[in-house]
Design an enzyme around this catalytic site. Structure first.
Site, PDB file in Angstrom:
ATOM      1  N   ASN A 270      -7.627   7.226  10.516  1.00 49.84           N
ATOM      2  CA  ASN A 270      -7.188   8.605  10.276  1.00 49.84           C
ATOM      3  C   ASN A 270      -8.054   9.235   9.198  1.00 49.84           C
ATOM      4  OD1 ASN A 270      -5.021   9.232  12.066  1.00 49.84           O
ATOM      5  ND2 ASN A 270      -3.881   7.595  11.037  1.00 49.84           N
TER       6      ASN A 270
ATOM      7  N   GLU B  87      -8.024  -5.209   5.471  1.00 50.17           N
ATOM      8  CA  GLU B  87      -7.927  -4.894   4.041  1.00 50.17           C
ATOM      9  C   GLU B  87      -6.844  -5.728   3.360  1.00 50.17           C
ATOM     10  OE1 GLU B  87      -7.867  -0.860   5.724  1.00 50.17           O
ATOM     11  OE2 GLU B  87      -8.584  -0.211   3.765  1.00 50.17           O
TER      12      GLU B  87
ATOM     13  N   ASN C 172       0.872  -1.169   0.000  1.00 47.08           N
ATOM     14  CA  ASN C 172       0.000   0.000   0.000  1.00 47.08           C
ATOM     15  C   ASN C 172       0.917   1.229   0.000  1.00 47.08           C
ATOM     16  OD1 ASN C 172      -1.714   2.076   0.625  1.00 47.08           O
ATOM     17  ND2 ASN C 172      -2.541   1.140   2.479  1.00 47.08           N
TER      18      ASN C 172
ATOM     19  N   HIS D 184     -12.097   3.512   0.755  1.00 49.81           N
ATOM     20  CA  HIS D 184     -12.166   2.481   1.804  1.00 49.81           C
ATOM     21  C   HIS D 184     -13.027   1.296   1.336  1.00 49.81           C
ATOM     22  CE1 HIS D 184     -11.508   5.769   5.086  1.00 49.81           C
ATOM     23  NE2 HIS D 184     -10.359   5.193   4.800  1.00 49.81           N
TER      24      HIS D 184
ATOM     25  N   GLY E 100      -9.291   2.014  13.157  1.00 54.82           N
ATOM     26  CA  GLY E 100      -8.622   2.200  14.460  1.00 54.82           C
ATOM     27  C   GLY E 100      -9.525   2.800  15.522  1.00 54.82           C
ATOM     28  N   ILE E 101     -10.316   3.803  15.160  1.00 59.87           N
ATOM     29  CA  ILE E 101     -11.213   4.437  16.138  1.00 59.87           C
ATOM     30  C   ILE E 101     -12.443   3.552  16.378  1.00 59.87           C
ATOM     31  CG2 ILE E 101     -12.672   6.460  16.578  1.00 59.87           C
ATOM     32  CD1 ILE E 101     -10.648   8.108  14.879  1.00 59.87           C
ATOM     33  N   GLY E 102     -13.045   3.087  15.293  1.00 59.99           N
ATOM     34  CA  GLY E 102     -14.252   2.259  15.415  1.00 59.99           C
ATOM     35  C   GLY E 102     -14.000   0.975  16.192  1.00 59.99           C
ATOM     36  N   GLU E 103     -12.794   0.410  16.046  1.00 59.74           N
ATOM     37  CA  GLU E 103     -12.483  -0.867  16.704  1.00 59.74           C
ATOM     38  C   GLU E 103     -12.092  -0.698  18.162  1.00 59.74           C
ATOM     39  OE1 GLU E 103      -9.430  -2.773  14.316  1.00 59.74           O
ATOM     40  OE2 GLU E 103     -10.557  -2.320  12.506  1.00 59.74           O
ATOM     41  N   ASN E 104     -11.703   0.535  18.538  1.00 57.23           N
ATOM     42  CA  ASN E 104     -11.126   0.716  19.887  1.00 57.23           C
ATOM     43  C   ASN E 104     -11.824   1.718  20.787  1.00 57.23           C
ATOM     44  OD1 ASN E 104      -8.704  -1.018  19.714  1.00 57.23           O
ATOM     45  ND2 ASN E 104      -8.258   0.309  17.971  1.00 57.23           N
TER      46      ASN E 104
ATOM     47  N   ARG F 239      -8.445  15.939   8.164  1.00 57.59           N
ATOM     48  CA  ARG F 239      -9.286  16.441   7.055  1.00 57.59           C
ATOM     49  C   ARG F 239     -10.608  16.967   7.600  1.00 57.59           C
ATOM     50  NH1 ARG F 239      -9.045  11.047   3.749  1.00 57.59           N
ATOM     51  NH2 ARG F 239      -6.880  10.649   4.248  1.00 57.59           N
TER      52      ARG F 239
ATOM     53  N   LYS G 155       2.984   0.869   3.310  1.00 62.56           N
ATOM     54  CA  LYS G 155       2.596  -0.175   4.275  1.00 62.56           C
ATOM     55  C   LYS G 155       2.679  -1.503   3.543  1.00 62.56           C
ATOM     56  CE  LYS G 155      -0.675   2.557   6.986  1.00 62.56           C
ATOM     57  NZ  LYS G 155      -2.087   2.861   7.125  1.00 62.56           N
TER      58      LYS G 155
ATOM     59  N   ARG H  21      -6.845   8.824  20.371  1.00 60.44           N
ATOM     60  CA  ARG H  21      -6.572   8.354  21.741  1.00 60.44           C
ATOM     61  C   ARG H  21      -6.227   9.540  22.649  1.00 60.44           C
ATOM     62  NH1 ARG H  21      -2.940   3.299  20.793  1.00 60.44           N
ATOM     63  NH2 ARG H  21      -2.835   4.578  18.956  1.00 60.44           N
TER      64      ARG H  21
ATOM     65  N   ARG I 117      -2.671  -2.079  -3.233  1.00 62.61           N
ATOM     66  CA  ARG I 117      -3.837  -1.217  -3.015  1.00 62.61           C
ATOM     67  C   ARG I 117      -3.672  -0.025  -3.945  1.00 62.61           C
ATOM     68  NH1 ARG I 117      -4.658   3.229   1.454  1.00 62.61           N
ATOM     69  NH2 ARG I 117      -6.848   3.677   1.117  1.00 62.61           N
TER      70      ARG I 117
HETATM   71  P1  ADP Z   1      -5.278   4.602   9.201  1.00 61.46           P
HETATM   72  O1  ADP Z   1      -6.432   5.295   8.573  1.00 61.46           O
HETATM   73  O2  ADP Z   1      -4.013   5.382   9.162  1.00 61.46           O
HETATM   74  O3  ADP Z   1      -5.138   3.135   8.800  1.00 61.46           O
HETATM   75  P2  ADP Z   1      -6.145   3.490  11.757  1.00 61.46           P
HETATM   76  O4  ADP Z   1      -7.295   2.713  11.226  1.00 61.46           O
HETATM   77  O5  ADP Z   1      -4.980   2.740  12.291  1.00 61.46           O
HETATM   78  O6  ADP Z   1      -5.648   4.603  10.758  1.00 61.46           O
HETATM   79  O7  ADP Z   1      -6.732   4.427  12.940  1.00 61.46           O
HETATM   80  C1  ADP Z   1      -5.931   5.348  13.596  1.00 61.46           C
HETATM   81  C2  ADP Z   1      -6.799   6.081  14.624  1.00 61.46           C
HETATM   82  O8  ADP Z   1      -7.290   5.126  15.579  1.00 61.46           O
HETATM   83  C3  ADP Z   1      -5.995   7.122  15.407  1.00 61.46           C
HETATM   84  O9  ADP Z   1      -6.751   8.302  15.533  1.00 61.46           O
HETATM   85  C4  ADP Z   1      -5.848   6.458  16.764  1.00 61.46           C
HETATM   86  O10 ADP Z   1      -5.724   7.394  17.814  1.00 61.46           O
HETATM   87  C5  ADP Z   1      -7.169   5.708  16.853  1.00 61.46           C
HETATM   88  N1  ADP Z   1      -7.112   4.708  17.936  1.00 61.46           N
HETATM   89  C6  ADP Z   1      -6.324   3.634  18.025  1.00 61.46           C
HETATM   90  N2  ADP Z   1      -6.506   3.022  19.230  1.00 61.46           N
HETATM   91  C7  ADP Z   1      -7.437   3.753  19.906  1.00 61.46           C
HETATM   92  C8  ADP Z   1      -8.047   3.667  21.190  1.00 61.46           C
HETATM   93  N3  ADP Z   1      -7.754   2.698  22.043  1.00 61.46           N
HETATM   94  N4  ADP Z   1      -8.963   4.612  21.532  1.00 61.46           N
HETATM   95  C9  ADP Z   1      -9.276   5.605  20.689  1.00 61.46           C
HETATM   96  N5  ADP Z   1      -8.738   5.745  19.455  1.00 61.46           N
HETATM   97  C10 ADP Z   1      -7.826   4.842  19.075  1.00 61.46           C
END
Ligand code: ADP
Length: 400
Positions: free
Chosen positions: A209, A383, A10, A178, A329-333, A239, A17, A283, A89
């Site tokens: 991001n 992905e 990617n 996406h 990253g945000i949706g999963e965490n 953005r 990546k 985070r 990608r």
């Molecule tokens: P990319 O679009 O670069 O692939 P990711 O899908 O890895 O990005 O998502 C990155 C985002 O996920 C960042 O804003 C990061 O702070 C957020 N993130 C990762 N872990 C957590 C967490 N535990 N709580 C809140 N946000 C998180």
């Protein structure tokens, strides 16, 4: 027999990546990132066998050098011989590519043709294709387009209310991005809900991001929040997402910006970073908001409000809703953002299982809805796996 590996790449404008995906176990054997390419201190980070390695690349190193250094490592680990296909990608496929494609000179020409729609991304993707072709001349390569899954969006949803001629002659329309992630989530959600994908109706929020929401009806994308470029839609890390287009003119005419500065402002200085005046890292934003940082709290509030509005609006093309799905990253965490968004959607009757919401983090999938109301699910995206699967599927169909 040794397992077969797909080399997934990617290439971004200043980053790369990569992953080696085992086609049997569907696991990533090796993964990593080359960052700050073209700068004074580019770096290659590789994860393999539980170990993490960082290699400083020469000042100014670009994709070719990063790939050369990576491939030397693969040789050292004796992984290079197991590579049976390479999957790239590619960000923009325009209307030309409705699905993944085996890379041929014609496909390369096609990717070049749509480059003007993604001038930062497609040329970098092409560099990756050329670089790996030099090193692995006999290994088949496949392009997987971020836009392809959205090619089922109907005209009334993909057209902007601009003169029709701008679409017909210049291809100005919503393309969406996406797509690989939204496609993967649809397959996973169907399994979790025990439904065939062809009958699946979900709203998928990919929040990284970059962030986008997609309405998926009968397994197909029918609307999505990113547009001609990945700038439209949700609030993202840096953005701005949706804006009154006249703001562009206002900044130039009244505030002395030039067009390049406006572009940097919208793409790199806005979103969570711009509102919080702190960071684009969700985070840190959450931690700071919890500590009373007002800008961080405001950034979170705007992020959640915009996301909830999009999810609500995507009930229109669906008619019925099996689930809202969170990924990226945000949706999963982020249990905080998920809880806030579902609370904003209370008109639909969403409820939250707080324990399940806390449990569905750090790679764990799960239902987070309470006993009443529509379902809400967290699903980690993959992905790289979709790219590897498409690479194998397309190269095998040629061999037969
Ligand atoms: P990319 O679009 O670069 O692939 P990711 O899908 O890895 O990005 O998502 C990155 C985002 O996920 C960042 O804003 C990061 O702070 C957020 N993130 C990762 N872990 C957590 C967490 N535990 N709580 C809140 N946000 C998180």
């Amino acid at each position: 027999m040794k397992n077969s590996l797909v080399f997934v790449l990617n290439c971004g404008s200043s980053s790369l990546k990569f992953a080696l995906v085992d086609t049997k176990t569907e696991q990533q054997v090796l993964s990593g990132l080359a960052d700050s390419l073209g700068s004074d201190s580019p770096i290659l980070k590789v994860k393999y066998n539980g170990n993490k390695e960082s290699i400083d690349l020469a000042s100014g190193a670009m994709h070719q050098m990063a790939i050369d250094t990576l491939v030397s490592l693969l040789k050292q680990y004796q992984l290079d011989q197991a590579i049976v296909a390479i999957g790239h990608r590619v960000v923009h496929g325009g209307e030309k590519f409705k699905s993944s494609a085996l890379i041929t000179p014609q496909v390369i020409a096609g990717i070049q043709e749509v480059s003007q729609l993604a001038p930062l991304h497609n040329p970098a993707n092409l560099i990756g294709i050329e670089a790996t072709k030099k090193i692995f001349p006999s290994v088949p390569q496949v392009a997987v387009f971020d836009t392809a899954y959205h090619q089922t969006i109907p005209e009334h949803a993909f057209l902007y209310a601009l003169p029709y001629q701008l679409y017909k002659e210049n291809g100005i329309r919503r393309y969406g991005f996406h797509g690989t992630s939204h496609f993967y989530i649809a397959q996973q959600a169907a399994q979790m809900l025990g439904k065939p994908v062809a009958k699946l109706n979900i709203i998928c929020a990919h929040l990284g991001n970059g962030a986008s929401v997609t309405a998926i009806a009968n397994g197909l994308s029918v609307d999505t929040s990113m547009g001609l470029t990945p700038l439209e839609g949700l609030v993202m890390g840096t953005r701005c997402g949706d804006l009154d287009p006249a703001i562009n003119h206002y900044l130039i005419e009244n505030l002395g910006y030039n067009q390049a500065e406006v572009s940097v402002l919208f793409n790199q200085k806005s979103g969570l970073l711009g509102i919080s005046e702190l960071s684009n890292d969700c985070r840190l934003i959450e931690e700071s908001a919890a500590d009373g940082h007002q800008g961080a709290q405001l950034a979170l509030d705007i992020f959640c409000y915009r996301l909830a509005k999009y999810i609500a609006s995507y009930t229109v093309p669906l008619g019925e809703l099996d689930a809202v799905v969170f990924t990226g990253g945000i949706g999963e965490n982020s249990d905080v953002i998920r809880a806030n968004v579902l609370a904003l959607l209370k008109i639909f009757g969403f409820t939250l299982d707080q324990e399940a919401n806390l449990a569905a983090r750090f790679g764990n999938a799960g239902f987070i809805n309470g006993p009443t109301g529509p379902k809400a699910i967290v699903i980690p995206t993959d992905e790289e796996l979709v790219i590897a699967q498409d690479a194998i599927r397309l190269t095998q169909s040629v061999e037969q």
